[in-house]
Scaffold this motif. Structure first.
Motif, PDB file in Angstrom:
ATOM      1  N   PHE A  34      11.729  16.594 -20.307  1.00 60.80           N
ATOM      2  CA  PHE A  34      12.953  16.036 -19.720  1.00 60.80           C
ATOM      3  C   PHE A  34      12.805  15.894 -18.209  1.00 60.80           C
ATOM      4  N   LEU A  35      12.299  16.933 -17.557  1.00 65.51           N
ATOM      5  CA  LEU A  35      12.137  16.888 -16.104  1.00 65.51           C
ATOM      6  C   LEU A  35      11.115  15.829 -15.697  1.00 65.51           C
ATOM      7  N   SER A  36      10.022  15.757 -16.423  1.00 62.41           N
ATOM      8  CA  SER A  36       9.014  14.731 -16.112  1.00 62.41           C
ATOM      9  C   SER A  36       9.590  13.337 -16.316  1.00 62.41           C
ATOM     10  N   GLY A  37      10.469  13.189 -17.308  1.00 61.77           N
ATOM     11  CA  GLY A  37      11.112  11.910 -17.540  1.00 61.77           C
ATOM     12  C   GLY A  37      12.040  11.513 -16.402  1.00 61.77           C
ATOM     13  N   ALA A  38      12.703  12.488 -15.798  1.00 65.00           N
ATOM     14  CA  ALA A  38      13.574  12.196 -14.650  1.00 65.00           C
ATOM     15  C   ALA A  38      12.758  11.670 -13.475  1.00 65.00           C
ATOM     16  N   ILE A  39      11.584  12.270 -13.234  1.00 68.43           N
ATOM     17  CA  ILE A  39      10.717  11.801 -12.150  1.00 68.43           C
ATOM     18  C   ILE A  39      10.205  10.394 -12.457  1.00 68.43           C
ATOM     19  N   ALA A  40       9.739  10.180 -13.690  1.00 66.55           N
ATOM     20  CA  ALA A  40       9.268   8.856 -14.076  1.00 66.55           C
ATOM     21  C   ALA A  40      10.396   7.832 -14.027  1.00 66.55           C
ATOM     22  N   GLY A  41      11.623   8.257 -14.362  1.00 67.13           N
ATOM     23  CA  GLY A  41      12.759   7.351 -14.305  1.00 67.13           C
ATOM     24  C   GLY A  41      13.064   6.896 -12.891  1.00 67.13           C
ATOM     25  N   LEU A  42      13.027   7.809 -11.928  1.00 62.43           N
ATOM     26  CA  LEU A  42      13.219   7.431 -10.533  1.00 62.43           C
ATOM     27  C   LEU A  42      12.145   6.440 -10.088  1.00 62.43           C
ATOM     28  N   ALA A  43      10.902   6.706 -10.492  1.00 62.93           N
ATOM     29  CA  ALA A  43       9.822   5.778 -10.168  1.00 62.93           C
ATOM     30  C   ALA A  43      10.044   4.422 -10.824  1.00 62.93           C
ATOM     31  N   GLY A  44      10.601   4.421 -12.037  1.00 59.90           N
ATOM     32  CA  GLY A  44      10.863   3.165 -12.732  1.00 59.90           C
ATOM     33  C   GLY A  44      11.892   2.316 -12.011  1.00 59.90           C
ATOM     34  N   VAL A  45      12.938   2.943 -11.486  1.00 60.01           N
ATOM     35  CA  VAL A  45      13.950   2.208 -10.717  1.00 60.01           C
ATOM     36  C   VAL A  45      13.322   1.580  -9.483  1.00 60.01           C
ATOM     37  N   LEU A  46      12.521   2.363  -8.755  1.00 59.23           N
ATOM     38  CA  LEU A  46      11.863   1.848  -7.557  1.00 59.23           C
ATOM     39  C   LEU A  46      10.868   0.743  -7.903  1.00 59.23           C
ATOM     40  N   LEU A  47      10.195   0.885  -9.039  1.00 58.29           N
ATOM     41  CA  LEU A  47       9.191  -0.103  -9.426  1.00 58.29           C
ATOM     42  C   LEU A  47       9.820  -1.473  -9.692  1.00 58.29           C
ATOM     43  N   ILE A  98       0.838  -1.208   0.000  1.00 58.20           N
ATOM     44  CA  ILE A  98       0.000   0.000   0.000  1.00 58.20           C
ATOM     45  C   ILE A  98       0.868   1.252   0.000  1.00 58.20           C
ATOM     46  N   GLY A  99       1.712   1.402   1.018  1.00 59.83           N
ATOM     47  CA  GLY A  99       2.491   2.630   1.157  1.00 59.83           C
ATOM     48  C   GLY A  99       3.489   2.856   0.041  1.00 59.83           C
ATOM     49  N   ALA A 100       4.423   1.926  -0.124  1.00 59.73           N
ATOM     50  CA  ALA A 100       5.464   2.100  -1.139  1.00 59.73           C
ATOM     51  C   ALA A 100       4.885   2.098  -2.547  1.00 59.73           C
ATOM     52  N   TYR A 101       3.941   1.192  -2.801  1.00 59.88           N
ATOM     53  CA  TYR A 101       3.340   1.093  -4.136  1.00 59.88           C
ATOM     54  C   TYR A 101       2.592   2.373  -4.495  1.00 59.88           C
ATOM     55  N   THR A 102       1.910   2.958  -3.524  1.00 63.79           N
ATOM     56  CA  THR A 102       1.210   4.222  -3.755  1.00 63.79           C
ATOM     57  C   THR A 102       2.197   5.337  -4.075  1.00 63.79           C
TER      58      THR A 102
END
Length: 343
Positions: free
Chosen positions: A233-246, A47-51
């Motif tokens: 580019f900035l939005s991609g950096a945020i999505a990239g960090l989320a991708g690593v965590l995912l 719940i927490g991390a996935y959210t």
């Protein structure tokens, strides 16, 4: 007065918002920090991390759509670029690629690749507006899905990559429930604060003014195309960090991770939460994650998408601004009740 000056006047706090964090953000931060004290390992991760992870992905969309007026269905593709980069440059158990780089090298590389891929998508998408931007980014997401599914040399085709493990640092396994939750919380908080600050910066105000009147911004000398591409580019950096965590969360990545259904889910999360403020994507994420976790057992997997669709239509019908809009509508009534004298 220029559009930027008008927006700056409408936001008198400017970059000084750091000195005025606000009671709401402070209370929220305290609650999230102490959340592990009352939550089980299941609620910490599932719940927490996935959210927080999906909130970050939706936040990357909110940056584009809310501040730039550019709705993208390719955010999950950018997430996939980072995820596959982790699998290729790090370690995996699929006996394909896996260069074995240390995390402190492959994580920045994965985020940089994701941000660059997002900027390249933006170079194409910024030449369009409205429904055409949505269709182009949907085409990119669909092409990326089928390419990853059919390419075995680089992406290992349909099976994808398994055995993707989060690193151990100073003897702490980042995938253990408590460290992983705080890792996601810290990363999401940094992204949230960065978007808030960026929205009040000169770049952010220029992007919002471009969203409102691009022709006028061009006329007074701004390179609106460059501003839009940099936002991608900035939005991609945020999505990239989320991708690593995912991929650390799931331990694998496959074409199903970046499918069209996942791309649409990101849009649903962002719209349900609200695109006017960075907190909206996280509100939408917690609602959808809770439904995925609990409601799917009640209605069944085959009817779950119908339920999501009904909730989406219900929220948008009542409030086009999502859950944030519902809160704005409720505040006047709450204030009236608080001002009534006790009988």
């Amino acid at each position: 007065m220029s559009s930027i000056e008008t927006l700056r006047d409408a936001n008198p706090s400017g970059p000084a918002f750091i000195r005025h964090i606000g009671a709401g953000n402070i209370i929220l931060a305290v609650l999230l920090i102490i959340y592990p004290a009352v939550a089980s390992d299941f609620f910490l991760t599932q719940i927490g991390a996935y959210t927080l992870i999906f909130g970050m992905i939706a936040l990357s969309l909110m940056l584009l759509a809310g501040y730039g007026g550019m709705v993208s269905l390719a955010q999950i593709t950018v997430v996939g670029v980072a995820g596959y980069s982790v699998a290729i440059f790090g370690e995996n158990s699929s006996d394909v690629m896996g260069f074995g780089w240390p995390w402190w090298i492959y994580v920045p590389v994965a985020v940089l690749f994701a941000a660059t891929a997002s900027a390249l998508i933006g170079l194409i998408a910024v030449r369009t507006e409205g429904i055409y931007t949505i269709m182009i980014t949907l085409a990119v997401a669909t092409a990326a899905f089928y390419f990853a599914q059919q390419n075995y040399t680089l992406f290992n085709g349909f099976p994808g990559y398994a055995g993707l493990r989060a690193p151990e640092v100073f003897g702490v396994n980042w995938r253990d429930p408590l460290p992983f939750y705080y890792l996601c919380l810290g990363t999401a908080s940094l992204c949230y604060a960065a978007v808030l600050y960026g929205a009040q910066s000169t770049f952010g105000l220029t992007l919002q003014a471009t969203r409102d009147n691009q022709r006028r911004m061009r006329a007074i000398g701004y390179n609106t195309t460059a501003h839009k591409v940099f936002a991608w580019f900035l939005s991609g950096a945020i999505a990239g960090l989320a991708g690593v965590l995912l991929v650390w969360f799931q331990g694998r990545i496959s074409p199903g991770t970046i499918g069209v259904g996942a791309a649409v889910n990101v849009l649903i999360i962002a719209v349900i939460g609200g695109l006017r403020h960075p907190i909206g994507p996280f509100l939408g994420a917690i609602l959808v994650v809770m439904m995925q976790t609990f409601a799917i057992d009640i209605v069944g997997a085959e009817r779950f998408n119908t339920l999501i669709g009904l909730v989406f239509l219900g929220v948008v019908f009542v409030s086009p601004d999502g859950m944030l809009g519902l809160w704005e509508k409720a505040k006047p009534y709450l204030k009236q009740n608080s001002l009534r004298p006790d009988s």
